[in-house]
Design a protein around this motif. Sequence first.
Motif, PDB file in Angstrom:
ATOM      1  N   UNK A 230       0.819  -1.206   0.000  1.00  0.00           N
ATOM      2  CA  UNK A 230       0.000   0.000   0.000  1.00  0.00           C
ATOM      3  C   UNK A 230       0.858   1.264   0.000  1.00  0.00           C
ATOM      4  N   UNK A 231       1.998   1.196   0.656  1.00  0.00           N
ATOM      5  CA  UNK A 231       2.872   2.368   0.705  1.00  0.00           C
ATOM      6  C   UNK A 231       3.332   2.799  -0.677  1.00  0.00           C
ATOM      7  N   UNK A 232       3.490   1.852  -1.604  1.00  0.00           N
ATOM      8  CA  UNK A 232       3.943   2.189  -2.954  1.00  0.00           C
ATOM      9  C   UNK A 232       2.930   3.057  -3.692  1.00  0.00           C
ATOM     10  N   UNK A 233       1.658   2.890  -3.340  1.00  0.00           N
ATOM     11  CA  UNK A 233       0.616   3.705  -3.964  1.00  0.00           C
ATOM     12  C   UNK A 233       0.484   5.047  -3.256  1.00  0.00           C
ATOM     13  N   UNK A 234       0.381   5.024  -1.931  1.00  0.00           N
ATOM     14  CA  UNK A 234       0.102   6.253  -1.192  1.00  0.00           C
ATOM     15  C   UNK A 234       1.247   7.253  -1.265  1.00  0.00           C
ATOM     16  N   UNK A 235       2.473   6.782  -1.338  1.00  0.00           N
ATOM     17  CA  UNK A 235       3.592   7.730  -1.349  1.00  0.00           C
ATOM     18  C   UNK A 235       3.702   8.484  -2.673  1.00  0.00           C
ATOM     19  N   UNK A 236       2.968   8.029  -3.698  1.00  0.00           N
ATOM     20  CA  UNK A 236       2.988   8.716  -5.001  1.00  0.00           C
ATOM     21  C   UNK A 236       1.919   9.791  -5.114  1.00  0.00           C
ATOM     22  N   UNK A 237       1.083   9.948  -4.101  1.00  0.00           N
ATOM     23  CA  UNK A 237       0.039  10.966  -4.143  1.00  0.00           C
ATOM     24  C   UNK A 237       0.650  12.341  -3.913  1.00  0.00           C
ATOM     25  N   UNK A 238       0.215  13.316  -4.693  1.00  0.00           N
ATOM     26  CA  UNK A 238       0.810  14.644  -4.638  1.00  0.00           C
ATOM     27  C   UNK A 238       0.022  15.633  -3.802  1.00  0.00           C
ATOM     28  N   UNK A 239      -1.171  15.266  -3.358  1.00  0.00           N
ATOM     29  CA  UNK A 239      -1.980  16.191  -2.571  1.00  0.00           C
ATOM     30  C   UNK A 239      -2.759  15.411  -1.522  1.00  0.00           C
ATOM     31  N   UNK A 240      -3.173  16.074  -0.427  1.00  0.00           N
ATOM     32  CA  UNK A 240      -3.937  15.393   0.631  1.00  0.00           C
ATOM     33  C   UNK A 240      -5.266  14.860   0.104  1.00  0.00           C
ATOM     34  N   UNK A 241      -5.634  13.682   0.558  1.00  0.00           N
ATOM     35  CA  UNK A 241      -6.899  13.069   0.165  1.00  0.00           C
ATOM     36  C   UNK A 241      -8.021  13.547   1.071  1.00  0.00           C
ATOM     37  N   UNK A 242      -9.219  13.708   0.492  1.00  0.00           N
ATOM     38  CA  UNK A 242     -10.410  13.930   1.300  1.00  0.00           C
ATOM     39  C   UNK A 242     -11.224  12.643   1.409  1.00  0.00           C
ATOM     40  N   UNK A 243     -11.026  11.726   0.454  1.00  0.00           N
ATOM     41  CA  UNK A 243     -11.705  10.432   0.465  1.00  0.00           C
ATOM     42  C   UNK A 243     -10.690   9.336   0.204  1.00  0.00           C
ATOM     43  N   UNK A 244     -10.699   8.319   1.075  1.00  0.00           N
ATOM     44  CA  UNK A 244      -9.901   7.123   0.848  1.00  0.00           C
ATOM     45  C   UNK A 244     -10.785   5.921   1.122  1.00  0.00           C
ATOM     46  N   UNK A 245     -10.993   5.115   0.091  1.00  0.00           N
ATOM     47  CA  UNK A 245     -11.826   3.918   0.203  1.00  0.00           C
ATOM     48  C   UNK A 245     -11.010   2.716  -0.248  1.00  0.00           C
ATOM     49  N   UNK A 246     -10.695   1.832   0.696  1.00  0.00           N
ATOM     50  CA  UNK A 246      -9.985   0.582   0.415  1.00  0.00           C
ATOM     51  C   UNK A 246     -10.912  -0.541   0.840  1.00  0.00           C
ATOM     52  N   UNK A 247     -11.645  -1.120  -0.090  1.00  0.00           N
ATOM     53  CA  UNK A 247     -12.675  -2.090   0.260  1.00  0.00           C
ATOM     54  C   UNK A 247     -12.380  -3.443  -0.378  1.00  0.00           C
ATOM     55  N   UNK A 248     -12.638  -4.492   0.399  1.00  0.00           N
ATOM     56  CA  UNK A 248     -12.432  -5.867  -0.058  1.00  0.00           C
ATOM     57  C   UNK A 248     -11.018  -6.065  -0.606  1.00  0.00           C
ATOM     58  N   UNK A 249     -10.049  -5.499   0.108  1.00  0.00           N
ATOM     59  CA  UNK A 249      -8.648  -5.628  -0.277  1.00  0.00           C
ATOM     60  C   UNK A 249      -7.888  -6.424   0.781  1.00  0.00           C
ATOM     61  N   UNK A 250      -6.874  -7.159   0.363  1.00  0.00           N
ATOM     62  CA  UNK A 250      -6.009  -7.870   1.290  1.00  0.00           C
ATOM     63  C   UNK A 250      -4.913  -6.921   1.759  1.00  0.00           C
ATOM     64  N   UNK A 251      -4.905  -6.604   3.052  1.00  0.00           N
ATOM     65  CA  UNK A 251      -3.922  -5.676   3.605  1.00  0.00           C
ATOM     66  C   UNK A 251      -3.250  -6.295   4.822  1.00  0.00           C
ATOM     67  N   UNK A 252      -1.997  -5.992   4.994  1.00  0.00           N
ATOM     68  CA  UNK A 252      -1.239  -6.443   6.153  1.00  0.00           C
ATOM     69  C   UNK A 252      -1.202  -5.330   7.194  1.00  0.00           C
ATOM     70  N   UNK A 253      -0.732  -5.681   8.396  1.00  0.00           N
ATOM     71  CA  UNK A 253      -0.624  -4.667   9.432  1.00  0.00           C
ATOM     72  C   UNK A 253       0.353  -3.573   9.024  1.00  0.00           C
ATOM     73  N   UNK A 254       1.388  -3.927   8.267  1.00  0.00           N
ATOM     74  CA  UNK A 254       2.337  -2.922   7.804  1.00  0.00           C
ATOM     75  C   UNK A 254       1.670  -1.912   6.871  1.00  0.00           C
ATOM     76  N   UNK A 255       0.703  -2.378   6.069  1.00  0.00           N
ATOM     77  CA  UNK A 255      -0.035  -1.467   5.185  1.00  0.00           C
ATOM     78  C   UNK A 255      -0.832  -0.449   5.994  1.00  0.00           C
ATOM     79  N   UNK A 256      -1.521  -0.933   7.010  1.00  0.00           N
ATOM     80  CA  UNK A 256      -2.368  -0.054   7.803  1.00  0.00           C
ATOM     81  C   UNK A 256      -1.536   0.865   8.694  1.00  0.00           C
TER      82      UNK A 256
END
Length: 450
Positions: A264-290
């Motif tokens: 997940x960090x590979x995606x979020x670190x490429x964002x250039x501006x603050x998010x107002x909406x973040x929806x991660x649904x039905x995804x496999x995530x590890x504790x490190x991602x969260x």
Amino acid sequence: MECWSHDSLLRNKTLGIASLESLPAELFLPLFLEAVAGRHSETLKAMVRAWPFSHLALGALMKAQQPQQDILKAALDGLDDLLAQNIRPRRWKLQEPESAQLKTKRPKVDNSTKEKKQLLAPVQVLLEDFCLQKATPDEFFTFLMKRVKQGKGLPQLCCRKLEFLDMPLGHIQKILRMVQLDCIHEVEVNGHWDLLTLASFAPHLSQMVNVSRLRVSHIMTISFIPWATEEVEKLLSQFSAQLLSLHQLQKLHLDSVFFLEGRLDQVLRCLKSPLVTLSLTNCLLLESDLTYLASCLNTSHLRYLNLSEVNMMALSPEFLQVVLERASATLHRLALDGCGIRDSQLMSILPALAHCSQLPSCSFRGKLVSVVAVESLLRHTVLLSRFRLKLFPVPQECYVGLQGTVDLGNLRCSLAELRLILQALGRPNSVLLFSDSTCTYDVILLYSVT
């Protein structure tokens, strides 16, 4: 010009077409709508040739009137006639897209030549929504694809929202060649693609520099590549790197995306501006991602956070505490449905949740929370200043049998206890309802009527 009614202009085709050059601009659009509704193809074609406005909002008209292909053909044939001419008609005002103006070097002409004629530039057709789907392609898409195969010229399409629903990438690439990509504000990809196809699409995404909302759904890993290979890492990098171009991106939805686990960090670190909406649904995530989600600077001003169907049964709730604390002044919606959250996890985040003063709506649907935890959740959230609607799980004590069906007698007792809590908190006008068939999970709906 002699005053004629719309009906007479449409009934008398010859009169209507001859009158277009002198028809007041304010009468043009109502007449055009009636021509579409009445399927007056020849009049419609002539109106496009004499269109007195800067853009042709064909998409909105099609959506309102639901014309068939003959109407679409008439409108685009009118454009064809103009594109075949060397000079513009007197009333022609259709403009080329701004991006084309910046990229195209105009020939130098003297003033006398400029007064006599003006070269015809590419035209822009406005589409509010452009939905491309393989199963049931709409008539406009079908017609455009037919013209592409025939090698005919097409106008530049400008649309605010672009949707790809189960559409092969090859077809999408053909359509994108005639879309002004920097006009797009919303993109939805639900193609049941694999990661390789998504990476191939990414360069087009990077050109949609004004996108503010991006939704990517149902992206699988590649069946013939093992999950932990360098190739998967490379493809994910190809996709996420394109996000660097999306400076306006504020709403990110990733649903059923099965390559995020540990990444997940590979995606979020490429964002250039603050998010107002973040929806991660039905995804496999590890504790490190969260954990990274909790520390990411771009998630500190969220208005909407949705982590539904992300399994948190074995995860520490610390990341949720941090996220809620950081976004406590801005968070308006929170959804944690089907996350497997248990009592200890829920209880640990309640103090942070109670500080989310702007939170009018939250949802915790599931079957693993006790009546004690539901009561604590009620106490911590009902006094929030903007309280409107909450979806609470039916306590696990209300379920019986192997199928986990709700015992209505136990449920009535639980609802009675919750009503007493509302009265004690000074919110007797808040209403508790039970729903068992309209939701994925059995749920108690609590909303304020004050």
